[in-house]
Design a protein around this motif. Structure first.
Motif, mmCIF file in Angstrom:
data_model
loop_
_atom_site.group_PDB
_atom_site.id
_atom_site.type_symbol
_atom_site.label_atom_id
_atom_site.label_comp_id
_atom_site.label_asym_id
_atom_site.label_seq_id
_atom_site.Cartn_x
_atom_site.Cartn_y
_atom_site.Cartn_z
ATOM 1 N N LYS A 108 0.823 -1.214 0.000
ATOM 2 C CA LYS A 108 0.000 0.000 0.000
ATOM 3 C C LYS A 108 0.855 1.262 0.000
ATOM 4 O O LYS A 108 0.349 2.364 0.220
ATOM 5 C CB LYS A 108 -0.945 -0.005 1.210
ATOM 6 C CG LYS A 108 -2.083 -1.014 1.052
ATOM 7 C CD LYS A 108 -3.101 -0.921 2.166
ATOM 8 C CE LYS A 108 -4.283 -1.838 1.855
ATOM 9 N NZ LYS A 108 -5.313 -1.824 2.912
ATOM 10 N N GLY A 109 2.143 1.100 -0.243
ATOM 11 C CA GLY A 109 3.019 2.253 -0.390
ATOM 12 C C GLY A 109 3.670 2.740 0.887
ATOM 13 O O GLY A 109 4.262 3.823 0.908
ATOM 14 N N THR A 153 1.862 2.913 17.684
ATOM 15 C CA THR A 153 1.361 4.287 17.717
ATOM 16 C C THR A 153 2.092 5.166 16.719
ATOM 17 O O THR A 153 1.472 5.969 16.013
ATOM 18 C CB THR A 153 1.514 4.885 19.127
ATOM 19 O OG1 THR A 153 0.807 4.073 20.060
ATOM 20 C CG2 THR A 153 0.961 6.299 19.178
ATOM 21 N N GLU A 154 3.409 5.021 16.622
ATOM 22 C CA GLU A 154 4.179 5.851 15.702
ATOM 23 C C GLU A 154 3.780 5.594 14.257
ATOM 24 O O GLU A 154 3.670 6.527 13.453
ATOM 25 C CB GLU A 154 5.671 5.585 15.895
ATOM 26 C CG GLU A 154 6.221 6.141 17.201
ATOM 27 C CD GLU A 154 7.713 5.924 17.345
ATOM 28 O OE1 GLU A 154 8.351 5.478 16.353
ATOM 29 O OE2 GLU A 154 8.247 6.186 18.433
ATOM 30 N N TYR A 155 3.545 4.332 13.908
ATOM 31 C CA TYR A 155 3.135 4.028 12.534
ATOM 32 C C TYR A 155 1.713 4.499 12.264
ATOM 33 O O TYR A 155 1.399 4.950 11.153
ATOM 34 C CB TYR A 155 3.284 2.533 12.245
ATOM 35 C CG TYR A 155 4.658 2.181 11.737
ATOM 36 C CD1 TYR A 155 4.915 2.043 10.372
ATOM 37 C CD2 TYR A 155 5.719 2.017 12.620
ATOM 38 C CE1 TYR A 155 6.183 1.751 9.906
ATOM 39 C CE2 TYR A 155 7.001 1.725 12.163
ATOM 40 C CZ TYR A 155 7.224 1.593 10.807
ATOM 41 O OH TYR A 155 8.491 1.313 10.335
ATOM 42 N N VAL A 193 -2.755 1.373 8.136
ATOM 43 C CA VAL A 193 -2.452 0.486 9.266
ATOM 44 C C VAL A 193 -3.746 -0.040 9.877
ATOM 45 O O VAL A 193 -3.879 -1.249 10.134
ATOM 46 C CB VAL A 193 -1.604 1.208 10.331
ATOM 47 C CG1 VAL A 193 -1.454 0.325 11.579
ATOM 48 C CG2 VAL A 193 -0.230 1.554 9.778
ATOM 49 N N LEU A 194 -4.718 0.847 10.077
ATOM 50 C CA LEU A 194 -5.976 0.400 10.659
ATOM 51 C C LEU A 194 -6.721 -0.537 9.713
ATOM 52 O O LEU A 194 -7.367 -1.494 10.151
ATOM 53 C CB LEU A 194 -6.855 1.590 11.024
ATOM 54 C CG LEU A 194 -8.076 1.259 11.876
ATOM 55 C CD1 LEU A 194 -7.654 0.617 13.194
ATOM 56 C CD2 LEU A 194 -8.928 2.487 12.131
ATOM 57 N N GLU A 195 -6.627 -0.280 8.412
ATOM 58 C CA GLU A 195 -7.241 -1.188 7.439
ATOM 59 C C GLU A 195 -6.701 -2.600 7.620
ATOM 60 O O GLU A 195 -7.464 -3.575 7.690
ATOM 61 C CB GLU A 195 -6.933 -0.727 6.012
ATOM 62 C CG GLU A 195 -7.655 0.523 5.560
ATOM 63 C CD GLU A 195 -7.036 1.069 4.298
ATOM 64 O OE1 GLU A 195 -6.480 0.270 3.502
ATOM 65 O OE2 GLU A 195 -7.090 2.288 4.090
#
Length: 216
Positions: A129-130, A143-145, A153-155
């Motif tokens: 996803k790039g 948290t940082e990502y 990330v949540l996806e």
């Protein structure tokens, strides 16, 4: 990595939408955190509940999120007219095309390791996803990502079909507006809180626990 894929069911896709609404609706002042995401709600009701954009932008987003390539005209038939089309139709369409990861233990130091398989799959999907994952390790801060790449990330977390995150909260947020597809936030002068999951290792362990619960 001995990872395989399998089909989603329409019900599993619906559960993903429910989880995304649960975690994100309270972050967007234009969304409705009290709305109940259900199969027979109309697309218009779903868009209002989640503060989503129109059918074209939404279809492009869903293609990217679920790693599918459904043609624009097919999406239009399922998303419009929004006051008549039902969310279950969208769930069924996605289920007919999308594939979910079915983690198989990867050998690590000669021993099968499910944690390695889950972590490497998430890392691969984020890269596709790039996202720059060259420095991503199990010990990396989740948290940082999420600060940098909240939506992708949540996806990937919700696409596992599990619910490892209890709640997402934002502190000291500057109210400068939201991107309307997946609650993209302006993180400047804000703090992201995601409960007791601190690292990707914590996330992977919770996903595995959740998957075992689902099998029981």
């Amino acid at each position: 990595m001995t990872n395989t894929t399998e089909k989603y069911s329409p019900e599993q896709v619906l559960e993903i939408f429910k989880e995304q609404h649960r975690l994100c609706s309270s972050l967007d002042p234009e969304a409705d955190p009290w709305a109940e995401i259900k199969a027979e709600m109309t697309i218009r009701e779903w868009r209002w509940a989640r503060d989503l954009l129109g059918w074209k932008e939404l279809s492009e987003f869903l293609n990217k999120e679920f790693r599918i390539e459904i043609p624009e005209n097919v999406w239009y038939d399922k998303l419009e007219p929004a006051k008549k089309r039902k969310l279950i139709e969208v769930c069924t369409l996605i289920a007919n095309h999308a594939k979910k990861d079915n983690y198989q233990p990867k050998k690590l130091f000669g021993q099968p390791c499910l944690k390695a398989s889950v972590f490497l799959t998430i890392k691969k999907n984020l890269e596709n996803k790039g996202i720059n994952v060259s420095e991503l390790r199990p010990s990396s801060s989740l948290t940082e990502y999420m600060d940098k790449y909240f939506s992708p990330v949540l996806e990937e977390i919700t696409l596992t079909g599990t619910k490892p995150i209890d709640k997402i909260e934002i502190l000291r947020i500057r109210k400068k507006g939201f991107w309307k597809i997946f609650n993209f936030l302006d993180w400047e002068n804000s703090e992201l809180l995601i409960g007791d999951i601190k690292t990707f290792r914590d996330l992977v362990e919770k996903i595995i626990i959740e998957k075992e619960k689902n099998k029981a």
